[in-house]
Design an enzyme around this catalytic site. Structure first.
Site, short mmCIF file in Angstrom:
data_model
loop_
_atom_site.label_atom_id
_atom_site.label_comp_id
_atom_site.label_asym_id
_atom_site.label_seq_id
_atom_site.Cartn_x
_atom_site.Cartn_y
_atom_site.Cartn_z
N ASP A 158 0.77 -0.92 0.06
CA ASP A 158 -0.32 -0.07 -0.16
C ASP A 158 0.94 1.48 -0.07
O ASP A 158 1.92 1.00 0.44
CB ASP A 158 -0.45 0.03 0.97
CG ASP A 158 -1.82 1.29 1.56
OD1 ASP A 158 -2.08 1.95 0.39
OD2 ASP A 158 -1.67 1.47 2.10
N SER A 159 0.26 2.85 0.08
CA SER A 159 1.13 3.54 -0.20
C SER A 159 1.86 3.82 1.22
O SER A 159 2.29 4.91 1.62
CB SER A 159 0.22 5.01 -0.41
OG SER A 159 -1.31 4.89 0.78
N CYS A 193 -4.42 -1.66 -2.14
CA CYS A 193 -4.30 0.25 -2.01
C CYS A 193 -5.71 0.17 -3.23
O CYS A 193 -5.40 -0.66 -4.43
CB CYS A 193 -3.12 0.24 -2.32
SG CYS A 193 -3.01 1.95 -3.11
N GLU A 223 -2.43 9.20 7.82
CA GLU A 223 -1.38 8.58 8.06
C GLU A 223 -0.70 9.63 9.12
O GLU A 223 -0.14 9.04 9.65
CB GLU A 223 -0.51 8.77 6.82
CG GLU A 223 -0.37 8.49 5.93
CD GLU A 223 -0.05 6.69 6.05
OE1 GLU A 223 1.26 7.27 6.51
OE2 GLU A 223 -0.31 5.85 5.71
N CYS A 257 -10.94 3.11 -0.52
CA CYS A 257 -9.21 3.10 0.02
C CYS A 257 -9.69 3.22 1.19
O CYS A 257 -10.10 2.84 2.17
CB CYS A 257 -9.17 4.96 -0.10
SG CYS A 257 -7.79 5.03 1.24
N HIS A 264 -6.78 2.70 3.45
CA HIS A 264 -7.34 3.98 4.98
C HIS A 264 -8.67 4.34 5.38
O HIS A 264 -7.80 4.23 6.69
CB HIS A 264 -6.13 5.21 4.13
CG HIS A 264 -4.68 5.54 4.62
ND1 HIS A 264 -4.27 4.97 3.29
CD2 HIS A 264 -3.44 5.60 4.53
CE1 HIS A 264 -3.04 4.68 3.04
NE2 HIS A 264 -3.15 5.03 3.98
N1 DGL Z 1 -4.69 3.67 1.38
C1 DGL Z 1 -4.77 3.89 0.01
C2 DGL Z 1 -5.43 3.65 -1.02
O1 DGL Z 1 -6.76 2.12 -0.95
C3 DGL Z 1 -3.87 5.36 -0.22
C4 DGL Z 1 -3.99 6.09 -1.26
C5 DGL Z 1 -2.57 7.57 -1.29
O2 DGL Z 1 -2.21 7.19 -0.58
O3 DGL Z 1 -3.59 8.00 -1.14
O4 DGL Z 1 -6.44 4.31 -1.94
#
Ligand code: DGL
Length: 271
Positions: A10-11, A73, A153, A187, A189
């Site tokens: 993931d990011s 992600c 985050e 997403c 997150h």
């Molecule tokens: N968890 C990522 C997603 O599902 C986050 C994306 C991001 O870094 O903007 O899209």
């Protein structure tokens, strides 16, 4: 049976929503996690940049001889899944869209589904396409939530946090007014903001955690293909930013247990 690890990326922290559920469903699996903390967020970047990042993440995870890769992600899954599969070669890559869309269609009673995600995910139209392919007459109301990822985050996830409350109202008002009774947290997150979102929308709206749906899909895939593991080795966590302590503390808090080892920094640009 296959004891090779599962790679998850993931990011940043969001993919842990998939890891948490995978650990619950498949406790014998070994996880190699990569959070691209040096380049988060993905969701406000161009498709070209997202494809570059995702391809590098896949090449990095492949160095661990993984048996499957989870694109945990939403942004990677909606904008770069076919490129991720190209980079992965013969290693299967599972994203979040299919499982979450199937679960949302199962959950809705009135046929009105909300979708929230990063601007890139919402702009891609991938959820609309997936939902309509399962049920053509479903009504869909989508909303991009660009500030949710930085808020998560930074560990600001409490339902009474004033910033969270303002953003939830701003981003979800339209979905509430549209009377959606299922909402895809598109997403990975966003499940960390679940309490605030649930309180705002009320009990009548089912929240679909895309990371959880993905984990269930992976579990089915492994079982159906005879690829489930017999014994787990400790998980390993990698990030791309030098500040590994931040990730370690937040990840432990989120998974509800110490992550059981050091978070390692990798130079992702090498891959
Ligand atoms: N968890 C990522 C997603 O599902 C986050 C994306 C991001 O870094 O903007 O899209």
């Amino acid at each position: 049976m296959n004891d090779r690890a599962i790679g998850v990326f993931d990011s940043g922290l969001g993919g842990l929503t998939c890891v948490k559920e995978l650990k619950r469903l498949m406790p014998k699996e070994t996880i190699i996690y990569f959070g691209d903390t040096g380049r988060v967020p993905y969701g406000t970047r161009s498709r070209e940049t997202i494809i570059k990042y995702v391809s590098q993440n896949i090449r990095f995870l492949k160095t661990f001889d993984v048996k499957l890769i989870a694109a945990a992600c939403g942004t990677a899954s909606t904008l770069a899944l076919s490129e991720a599969r190209d980079a992965a070669g013969d290693i299967p890559v599972i994203g979040v869209v299919e499982g979450a869309s199937e679960d949302a269609v199962k959950a809705t009673k009135n046929g009105r589904i909300g979708v929230i995600g990063t601007p890139a995910t919402i702009g891609s139209g991938a959820y609309e396409k997936a939902l309509k392919s399962i049920k053509s007459d479903v009504y869909i109301k989508s909303a991009a939530c660009p500030l949710f990822v930085p808020v998560v985050e930074n560990g600001r996830t409490g339902k009474d946090d004033p910033i969270v409350k303002i953003l939830v109202d701003e981003y979800l008002r339209g979905i509430k007014e549209a009377g959606c009774d299922a909402l895809i947290l598109g997403c990975t997150h966003y499940p960390l903001l679940r309490e605030a979102i649930a309180e705002y929308l009320g009990e009548g709206t089912a929240l679909i955690d895309s990371g959880q749906s993905e984990a269930a899909k992976i579990a089915r895939y492994l079982n159906e293909n005879g690829l489930a593991a017999e014994s787990a080795r400790p998980a390993r966590f990698f990030v791309s930013d030098a500040n590994v302590y931040n990730f370690s503390a937040l990840a432990g808090m989120f998974l509800g247990e110490d992550i059981g080892g050091d978070v390692e920094k990798t130079d992702i640009e090498k891959y």
